[in-house]
Motif scaffolding. Sequence first.
Motif, PDB file in Angstrom:
ATOM      1  N   GLU A 189      17.147  -1.131 -11.905  1.00 32.34           N
ATOM      2  CA  GLU A 189      16.549   0.136 -12.337  1.00 32.34           C
ATOM      3  C   GLU A 189      15.686   0.800 -11.263  1.00 32.34           C
ATOM      4  OE1 GLU A 189      13.553  -3.026 -13.705  1.00 32.34           O
ATOM      5  OE2 GLU A 189      15.688  -2.895 -13.341  1.00 32.34           O
ATOM      6  N   PHE A 190      15.535   0.171 -10.102  1.00 33.19           N
ATOM      7  CA  PHE A 190      14.637   0.697  -9.076  1.00 33.19           C
ATOM      8  C   PHE A 190      15.327   1.631  -8.098  1.00 33.19           C
ATOM      9  CE2 PHE A 190      12.293  -2.891 -10.644  1.00 33.19           C
ATOM     10  CZ  PHE A 190      11.005  -2.376 -10.708  1.00 33.19           C
ATOM     11  N   PHE A 191      14.544   2.616  -7.640  1.00 32.56           N
ATOM     12  CA  PHE A 191      14.959   3.581  -6.638  1.00 32.56           C
ATOM     13  C   PHE A 191      13.902   3.601  -5.542  1.00 32.56           C
ATOM     14  CE2 PHE A 191      16.806   4.968 -10.588  1.00 32.56           C
ATOM     15  CZ  PHE A 191      18.090   5.343 -10.234  1.00 32.56           C
ATOM     16  N   MET A 192      14.316   3.948  -4.331  1.00 30.68           N
ATOM     17  CA  MET A 192      13.393   4.027  -3.202  1.00 30.68           C
ATOM     18  C   MET A 192      13.255   5.471  -2.746  1.00 30.68           C
ATOM     19  SD  MET A 192      13.683   2.492   0.627  1.00 30.68           S
ATOM     20  CE  MET A 192      14.695   3.854   1.165  1.00 30.68           C
ATOM     21  N   CYS A 193      12.022   5.885  -2.446  1.00 27.03           N
ATOM     22  CA  CYS A 193      11.770   7.216  -1.899  1.00 27.03           C
ATOM     23  C   CYS A 193      12.437   7.323  -0.530  1.00 27.03           C
ATOM     24  CB  CYS A 193      10.269   7.460  -1.779  1.00 27.03           C
ATOM     25  SG  CYS A 193       9.857   9.077  -1.077  1.00 27.03           S
ATOM     26  N   SER A 194      13.181   8.398  -0.319  1.00 24.41           N
ATOM     27  CA  SER A 194      13.920   8.588   0.929  1.00 24.41           C
ATOM     28  C   SER A 194      13.120   9.309   2.010  1.00 24.41           C
ATOM     29  CB  SER A 194      15.201   9.386   0.653  1.00 24.41           C
ATOM     30  OG  SER A 194      16.038   8.667  -0.214  1.00 24.41           O
ATOM     31  N   LYS A 195      11.900   9.736   1.698  1.00 26.33           N
ATOM     32  CA  LYS A 195      11.085  10.412   2.713  1.00 26.33           C
ATOM     33  C   LYS A 195      10.783   9.429   3.842  1.00 26.33           C
ATOM     34  CE  LYS A 195       6.940  13.176   3.290  1.00 26.33           C
ATOM     35  NZ  LYS A 195       5.799  13.770   2.598  1.00 26.33           N
ATOM     36  N   PRO A 196      11.015   9.821   5.097  1.00 29.62           N
ATOM     37  CA  PRO A 196      10.776   8.902   6.220  1.00 29.62           C
ATOM     38  C   PRO A 196       9.367   8.316   6.192  1.00 29.62           C
ATOM     39  CG  PRO A 196      11.903  10.868   6.976  1.00 29.62           C
ATOM     40  CD  PRO A 196      11.512  11.113   5.538  1.00 29.62           C
ATOM     41  N   GLY A 197       9.314   6.990   6.304  1.00 30.63           N
ATOM     42  CA  GLY A 197       8.040   6.294   6.342  1.00 30.63           C
ATOM     43  C   GLY A 197       7.462   5.909   4.994  1.00 30.63           C
ATOM     44  N   CYS A 198       7.982   6.438   3.899  1.00 33.58           N
ATOM     45  CA  CYS A 198       7.402   6.148   2.581  1.00 33.58           C
ATOM     46  C   CYS A 198       7.944   4.845   2.004  1.00 33.58           C
ATOM     47  CB  CYS A 198       7.625   7.298   1.617  1.00 33.58           C
ATOM     48  SG  CYS A 198       6.847   6.993  -0.003  1.00 33.58           S
ATOM     49  N   ARG A 199       9.210   4.849   1.574  1.00 31.37           N
ATOM     50  CA  ARG A 199       9.905   3.672   1.031  1.00 31.37           C
ATOM     51  C   ARG A 199       9.260   3.120  -0.243  1.00 31.37           C
ATOM     52  NH1 ARG A 199      13.851   2.188   4.380  1.00 31.37           N
ATOM     53  NH2 ARG A 199      13.963   0.046   3.684  1.00 31.37           N
ATOM     54  N   ASN A 200       8.535   3.969  -0.987  1.00 34.30           N
ATOM     55  CA  ASN A 200       7.917   3.582  -2.247  1.00 34.30           C
ATOM     56  C   ASN A 200       8.978   3.338  -3.313  1.00 34.30           C
ATOM     57  OD1 ASN A 200       5.597   3.272  -4.033  1.00 34.30           O
ATOM     58  ND2 ASN A 200       6.299   5.162  -4.977  1.00 34.30           N
ATOM     59  N   LEU A 201       8.728   2.391  -4.200  1.00 32.05           N
ATOM     60  CA  LEU A 201       9.670   2.062  -5.272  1.00 32.05           C
ATOM     61  C   LEU A 201       9.211   2.636  -6.598  1.00 32.05           C
ATOM     62  CD1 LEU A 201      10.247  -1.667  -4.334  1.00 32.05           C
ATOM     63  CD2 LEU A 201      11.836   0.221  -4.011  1.00 32.05           C
ATOM     64  N   ARG A 202      10.172   3.055  -7.399  1.00 36.66           N
ATOM     65  CA  ARG A 202       9.925   3.510  -8.760  1.00 36.66           C
ATOM     66  C   ARG A 202      11.172   3.261  -9.587  1.00 36.66           C
ATOM     67  NH1 ARG A 202       9.547   9.444 -10.409  1.00 36.66           N
ATOM     68  NH2 ARG A 202      10.332   8.465 -12.272  1.00 36.66           N
ATOM     69  N   THR A 203      11.039   3.371 -10.906  1.00 34.94           N
ATOM     70  CA  THR A 203      12.208   3.312 -11.779  1.00 34.94           C
ATOM     71  C   THR A 203      12.520   4.738 -12.211  1.00 34.94           C
ATOM     72  OG1 THR A 203      10.994   3.084 -13.857  1.00 34.94           O
ATOM     73  CG2 THR A 203      11.479   1.047 -12.660  1.00 34.94           C
ATOM     74  N   GLY A 204      13.580   4.909 -12.968  1.00 40.05           N
ATOM     75  CA  GLY A 204      13.924   6.234 -13.457  1.00 40.05           C
ATOM     76  C   GLY A 204      12.887   6.811 -14.395  1.00 40.05           C
ATOM     77  N   PHE A 205      12.160   5.956 -15.110  1.00 39.81           N
ATOM     78  CA  PHE A 205      11.184   6.420 -16.087  1.00 39.81           C
ATOM     79  C   PHE A 205       9.739   6.188 -15.668  1.00 39.81           C
ATOM     80  CE2 PHE A 205      15.002   5.398 -18.580  1.00 39.81           C
ATOM     81  CZ  PHE A 205      15.258   6.655 -19.080  1.00 39.81           C
ATOM     82  N   ASN A 206       9.492   5.231 -14.792  1.00 39.35           N
ATOM     83  CA  ASN A 206       8.127   4.866 -14.420  1.00 39.35           C
ATOM     84  C   ASN A 206       7.903   5.166 -12.945  1.00 39.35           C
ATOM     85  OD1 ASN A 206       5.633   3.704 -14.015  1.00 39.35           O
ATOM     86  ND2 ASN A 206       6.144   1.770 -14.977  1.00 39.35           N
ATOM     87  N   GLN A 207       7.068   6.167 -12.670  1.00 42.49           N
ATOM     88  CA  GLN A 207       6.839   6.544 -11.278  1.00 42.49           C
ATOM     89  C   GLN A 207       5.854   5.627 -10.567  1.00 42.49           C
ATOM     90  OE1 GLN A 207       5.467  10.558 -11.468  1.00 42.49           O
ATOM     91  NE2 GLN A 207       3.581  10.034 -12.508  1.00 42.49           N
ATOM     92  N   HIS A 208       5.153   4.763 -11.287  1.00 33.41           N
ATOM     93  CA  HIS A 208       4.167   3.852 -10.682  1.00 33.41           C
ATOM     94  C   HIS A 208       4.286   2.470 -11.330  1.00 33.41           C
ATOM     95  CE1 HIS A 208       0.447   3.254  -8.407  1.00 33.41           C
ATOM     96  NE2 HIS A 208       0.034   2.524  -9.410  1.00 33.41           N
ATOM     97  N   PRO A 209       5.427   1.765 -11.087  1.00 29.06           N
ATOM     98  CA  PRO A 209       5.656   0.502 -11.793  1.00 29.06           C
ATOM     99  C   PRO A 209       4.848  -0.685 -11.265  1.00 29.06           C
ATOM    100  CG  PRO A 209       7.468   0.925 -10.312  1.00 29.06           C
ATOM    101  CD  PRO A 209       6.569   2.130 -10.257  1.00 29.06           C
ATOM    102  N   PHE A 210       4.297  -0.579 -10.061  1.00 35.04           N
ATOM    103  CA  PHE A 210       3.569  -1.707  -9.467  1.00 35.04           C
ATOM    104  C   PHE A 210       2.154  -1.282  -9.089  1.00 35.04           C
ATOM    105  CE2 PHE A 210       8.057  -2.409  -8.153  1.00 35.04           C
ATOM    106  CZ  PHE A 210       8.294  -3.556  -8.873  1.00 35.04           C
ATOM    107  N   ASP A 211       1.207  -2.150  -9.343  1.00 37.84           N
ATOM    108  CA  ASP A 211      -0.166  -1.928  -8.921  1.00 37.84           C
ATOM    109  C   ASP A 211      -0.669  -3.212  -8.297  1.00 37.84           C
ATOM    110  OD1 ASP A 211      -2.610  -0.712  -8.506  1.00 37.84           O
ATOM    111  OD2 ASP A 211      -3.350  -1.148 -10.520  1.00 37.84           O
ATOM    112  N   PRO A 212      -0.815  -3.284  -6.999  1.00 39.09           N
ATOM    113  CA  PRO A 212      -0.697  -2.211  -6.021  1.00 39.09           C
ATOM    114  C   PRO A 212       0.754  -1.824  -5.752  1.00 39.09           C
ATOM    115  CG  PRO A 212      -1.141  -4.272  -4.897  1.00 39.09           C
ATOM    116  CD  PRO A 212      -1.191  -4.563  -6.381  1.00 39.09           C
ATOM    117  N   VAL A 213       0.922  -0.690  -5.100  1.00 37.74           N
ATOM    118  CA  VAL A 213       2.239  -0.143  -4.772  1.00 37.74           C
ATOM    119  C   VAL A 213       3.036  -1.138  -3.933  1.00 37.74           C
ATOM    120  CG1 VAL A 213       3.377   1.670  -3.419  1.00 37.74           C
ATOM    121  CG2 VAL A 213       1.460   2.233  -4.900  1.00 37.74           C
ATOM    122  N   ILE A 214       4.327  -1.257  -4.231  1.00 38.93           N
ATOM    123  CA  ILE A 214       5.232  -2.062  -3.400  1.00 38.93           C
ATOM    124  C   ILE A 214       6.158  -1.098  -2.673  1.00 38.93           C
ATOM    125  CG2 ILE A 214       7.143  -3.709  -3.379  1.00 38.93           C
ATOM    126  CD1 ILE A 214       5.906  -5.102  -5.726  1.00 38.93           C
TER     127      ILE A 214
END
Length: 65
Positions: free
Chosen positions: A34-59
């Motif tokens: 269910e995870f997607f990665m931000c394609s903006k160069p240097g970001c690479r943040n993970l999220r799911t289709g429904f949850n924009q902040h699934p990890f605390d701290p950010v992975i």
Amino acid sequence: MYCYTCGSDEQHRPLTAAEKAWLKNRTGRKSVEEFFMCSKPGCRNLRTGFNQHPFDPVIRLPQPD
């Protein structure tokens, strides 16, 4: 999709097999389909289709070698 780290709407892509393996190892989850990665160069943040902040701290996925 909205990227919590970038603070804006950014393109996201599904994870590759190697990235899924890394995330499974990092989180201990059996499934990470269910995870997607931000394609903006240097970001690479993970999220799911429904949850924009699934990890605390950010992975973020590590940069490829």
